[in-house]
Scaffold this active site. Structure first.
Site, PDB file in Angstrom:
ATOM      1  N   HIS A 157       0.805  -1.227   0.000  1.00 40.27           N
ATOM      2  CA  HIS A 157       0.000   0.000   0.000  1.00 40.27           C
ATOM      3  C   HIS A 157       0.836   1.274   0.000  1.00 40.27           C
ATOM      4  O   HIS A 157       0.294   2.360  -0.183  1.00 40.27           O
ATOM      5  CB  HIS A 157      -0.928   0.003   1.224  1.00 40.27           C
ATOM      6  CG  HIS A 157      -2.017  -1.016   1.115  1.00 40.27           C
ATOM      7  ND1 HIS A 157      -3.329  -0.688   0.855  1.00 40.27           N
ATOM      8  CD2 HIS A 157      -1.981  -2.373   1.202  1.00 40.27           C
ATOM      9  CE1 HIS A 157      -4.055  -1.789   0.801  1.00 40.27           C
ATOM     10  NE2 HIS A 157      -3.260  -2.825   1.016  1.00 40.27           N
ATOM     11  N   ASP A 366       3.739   9.354  -0.781  1.00 38.86           N
ATOM     12  CA  ASP A 366       2.580   8.551  -0.379  1.00 38.86           C
ATOM     13  C   ASP A 366       2.336   7.466  -1.414  1.00 38.86           C
ATOM     14  O   ASP A 366       2.498   7.715  -2.614  1.00 38.86           O
ATOM     15  CB  ASP A 366       1.337   9.457  -0.293  1.00 38.86           C
ATOM     16  CG  ASP A 366       0.391   9.032   0.814  1.00 38.86           C
ATOM     17  OD1 ASP A 366       0.371   7.835   1.139  1.00 38.86           O
ATOM     18  OD2 ASP A 366      -0.328   9.898   1.346  1.00 38.86           O
TER      19      ASP A 366
END
Ligand code: F6P
Length: 534
Positions: A157, A366
Site C-alpha cells: 500500500h 505517499d
C-alpha cells in the site's frame, strides 16, 4: 468454491470500525471483503501477556474475522520497531529517519512465523490468500515453508523505493527475496513496480521478463493496481451531510462563518507533509494579505504511532508551527489555522470535504492517498472545490486535473492555494468531472476485481492493465492534459481509462532530512535465519 482470505496487520471489525482514520488500508479492505465475503486474519490491535497458540474465527455477516493479540515485546519489535521505524521511513525515501535494530528485525520475522503457524490450520485447499502491506512481507515465504501451495498475492500500500535506497537496509537482499514466494505482487504505481523489480534483479539476482520476475524455480508477476475508494457510497455520504445539515456542515458555518475553508485530513505522520503544509498556508497569507480574515485552514490529524519518537516529535512540531502562525497572522476575531488531533466518522469527514473550497493533499511521499479521492467524491458537482495534490502521492499518477505541486516548495503550494480559491466555476467543474470520472472508473470494486482476476488467473491480461499514465507538465499554472471522456457523477462509468501523470519525481531520498545518516541502534544482537522463498 474459491474463498478469499485477506491478511493484514490491522483488522477493523464492524463494531470498532466507525471512526477509522480517513482513507487507508482498513477502509479499502473492509469494502473489498464486504463485496466478496471470506476470512480476514490479522492483529487485533491489542496486546496480551502470552502469545496466542490458536485463533477462533468470529463470523459477522459475510466476513469471518480471525484476530490475534501480540505480546508487548512483539508490538515493540515487529510493529513499532522494524515495521514503523525501519521499513516505513525507508519506503518513504527517508533514510535519515530509518532506524535499524537487529532484535526488532528478529521480532518482525518471528511474528510473521507465528502468523503463518496460526493461519495454516484455518486454510482450505481452494482458498486464495491476499496479504497486505509491509508488516507482512515474509508471510508467504513462511506459509510456503509450511507446505501451503495455494495462490498467494501481496499488495503493497505504500511506496517501494529504488534498489539504491532499499539496498541500504541491512538484510535487504534476504527480505526482498521473500517476495518471490508470492504468485502476484501488486503495487500502487508503475514506478513502485519497476523499483521492486529493479531491487529483485539487483539484490536477488532475479531475471526480469516484462512484468514477470524469475528466480530459481519461482516466478512472480509484479503489476501496478492503483487502489480506489467506494466512490458512490462516499458521494452519497457527502450529499446526505448537506441534506441533513449534519454536524460538520453546521459547525463550519458557525465558528468559520461564511469564510472559505481549506481542508487537510491525514494521520499525524511525517510522510504526510503536515508541518510543511501549515507553513505553506502561512506563506499564502503573507503573500496574499487580501485573503486574511476570509479563509481558514482546518487540518484534521488523528494521532498515529505515538510511541514512535519521530511521531511524538511531529506532534509537538505541528502544535508549535500552528501556534506560531496563528499568533503572527491571526486577528482577535479570526484564527487562520485549526489543527484538530482526533478522528472523525466517515460521514463527518464527507461533510467537511464537501464544505471545503480547497482540498490540500500534499504528502512528501505517499503510496496512493485515498483522501485525495475522497475529497473529489464528496464534492457538489455543480459547485465543486479544487484539489491541490502532491506530485509525490501515487494519486498524482491518475489525478492530473488536480493542481499538482511539489510539497517541498512552500511558495508553489501557497500559489496553488491562491489559484484554487480564485478558480472560476466553469474550470472547477471541468476539472472535477474528469477527476470524478477517473476515480469512479477505478474504484474499490475495479481494484479488487482486477487484482483477484490476476491472482486467480481468470482475467484477460489486457483488461487488467492499470490506467496508462501519460506525461504532462507538473505545476500549478499549467493544467494537466485531458485524461478521458468526461463523465458526471450521475452518468454511467466509462469503460476505457487513461490517466495523466505529472513529470516523474527525482529520487529525493536526501531531501528534507534533519539527520543525514542511516542509524543503527547500539547493542544489536545477531539475527536468526531469515525466511527464504521456496
Ligand atoms: O497504508 C499504510 C498503513 O501503514 C496501513 O498498513 C495501516 O493500516 C495504516 O497505514 C495506518 O497505520 P497504523 O496501522 O500503523 O495505524
Amino acid at each position: 468454491m474459491m474463498r478469499l482470505v485477506v491478511v493484514s496487520n490491522r483488522v477493523t471489525m464492524p463494531e470498532r470500525g466507525e471512526k477509522v482514520a480517513a482513507g487507508g488500508l482498513a477502509v479499502a479492505l473492509r469494502s473489498a471483503l464486504e463485496q466478496h465475503g471470506g476470512l480476514w486474519f490479522g492483529w487485533s490491535g491489542a496486546t496480551s501477556a502470552e502469545p496466542a497458540t490458536r485463533v477462533e474465527p468470529i463470523r459477522l455477516g459475510k466476513v469471518s474475522y480471525a484476530v490475534v493479540d501480540l505480546t508487548e515485546a512483539e508490538r515493540q519489535s515487529y510493529y513499532l520497531g522494524f515495521s514503523n521505524r525501519a521499513l516505513w521511513p525507508l519506503m518513504h525515501y527517508r533514510l535519515g529517519l530509518t532506524e535499524f535494530d537487529r532484535s526488532d528485525y528478529a521480532g518482525y520475522l518471528a511474528v510473521n512465523r507465528r502468523f503463518a503457524k496460526l493461519l495454516v490450520p484455518l486454510l482450505k485447499p481452494d482458498d486464495v490468500i491476499w496479504i497486505h502491506d509491509y508488516h507482512l512481507i515474509p508471510l508467504a515465504a513462511e506459509l510456503r515453508r509450511r507446505g501451503v501451495t495455494n495462490r498467494i498475492g501481496y499488495f503493497h500500500h505504500i511506496p517501494w523505493p529504488s534498489a539504491e535506497v532499499f539496498g541500504a537496509l541491512p538484510f535487504s537482499a534476504t527480505l526482498i527475496s521473500t517476495m518471490m514466494a508470492y504468485d502476484l505482487v501488486g503495487m500502487q504505481t508503475q514506478t513502485d513496480a519497476d523499483n521492486l523489480i529493479g531491487g529483485l534483479v539487483a539484490l536477488r539476482g532475479a531475471h526480469r521478463d516484462g512484468e514477470r520476475v524469475k528466480a530459481g524455480p519461482r516466478q512472480t508477476l509484479v503489476r501496478a493496481f492503483p487502489i480506489g475508494i467506494d466512490v458512490e457510497s462516499f458521494r452519497k455520504l457527502a450529499a446526505a451531510s448537506v441534506r441533513a445539515a449534519t454536524q460538520p456542515i453546521r459547525a463550519t458555518t458557525g465558528p468559520l462563518g461564511g469564510r472559505k475553508l481549506v481542508i487537510g485530513v491525514d494521520r499525524l505522520d511525517y510522510s504526510k507533509g503536515i508541518v510543511q503544509r501549515l507553513e505553506a498556508f502561512g506563506q499564502f497569507l503573507r503573500s496574499h494579505p487580501e485573503h486574511r480574515g476570509n479563509v481558514g485552514l482546518l487540518q484534521i490529524a488523528p494521532p498515529s504511532r505515538s510511541d514512535v519518537p519521530e511521531y511524538a516529535e511531529l506532534d509537538r512540531q505541528s502544535d508549535e508551527v500552528a501556534g506560531r502562525l496563528n499568533a503572527a497572522l491571526g486577528e482577535f476575531d479570526w484564527t487562520p489555522i485549526r489543527v484538530v488531533k482526533k478522528a472523525y466518522s466517515r460521514s463527518a469527514l464527507a461533510g467537511f470535504y464537501r464544505r471545503a473550497q480547497v482540498g490540500l493533499v500534499t504528502p512528501m511521499r505517499d503510496g496512493m492517498n485515498l483522501v485525495a479521492k475522497e475529497y473529489v467524491a464528496a464534492q457538489n458537482p455543480e459547485d465543486p472545490g479544487v484539489l491541490v495534490l502532491s506530485r509525490f502521492a501515487g494519486a498524482a499518477h491518475q489525478m492530473g486535473e488536480a493542481l499538482i505541486v511539489n510539497p517541498y516548495d512552500t511558495h508553489e503550494v501557497a500559489e496553488a492555494i491562491r489559484t484554487a480559491l480564485a478558480m472560476p466555476q466553469s474550470e472547477r467543474v471541468r476539472r472535477f468531472e474528469r477527476l470524478y470520472a477517473t476515480i469512479a472508473a477505478s474504484d474499490i470494486g475495479w481494484w479488487t476485481s482486477r487484482y483477484l482476476a490476476a491472482l486467480t488467473g481468470t482475467g484477460a491480461s489486457d483488461s487488467l492493465a492499470p490506467p496508462e499514465p501519460q506525461r504532462t507538465v507538473s505545476g500549478t499554472r499549467k493544467p494537466a492534459a485531458r485524461q478521458r471522456a468526461t463523465t458526471s457523477p450521475a452518468a454511467k462509468k466509462p469503460a476505457a481509462k487513461t490517466a495523466a501523470k505529472p513529470v516523474q519525481a527525482a529520487d529525493d531520498a536526501s531531501l528534507g532530512e534533519k539527520r543525514g545518516s542511516f542509524r543503527q541502534r547500539a547493542g544489536s544482537k545477531p539475527l536468526p535465519n531469515a525466511a527464504s522463498p521456496r
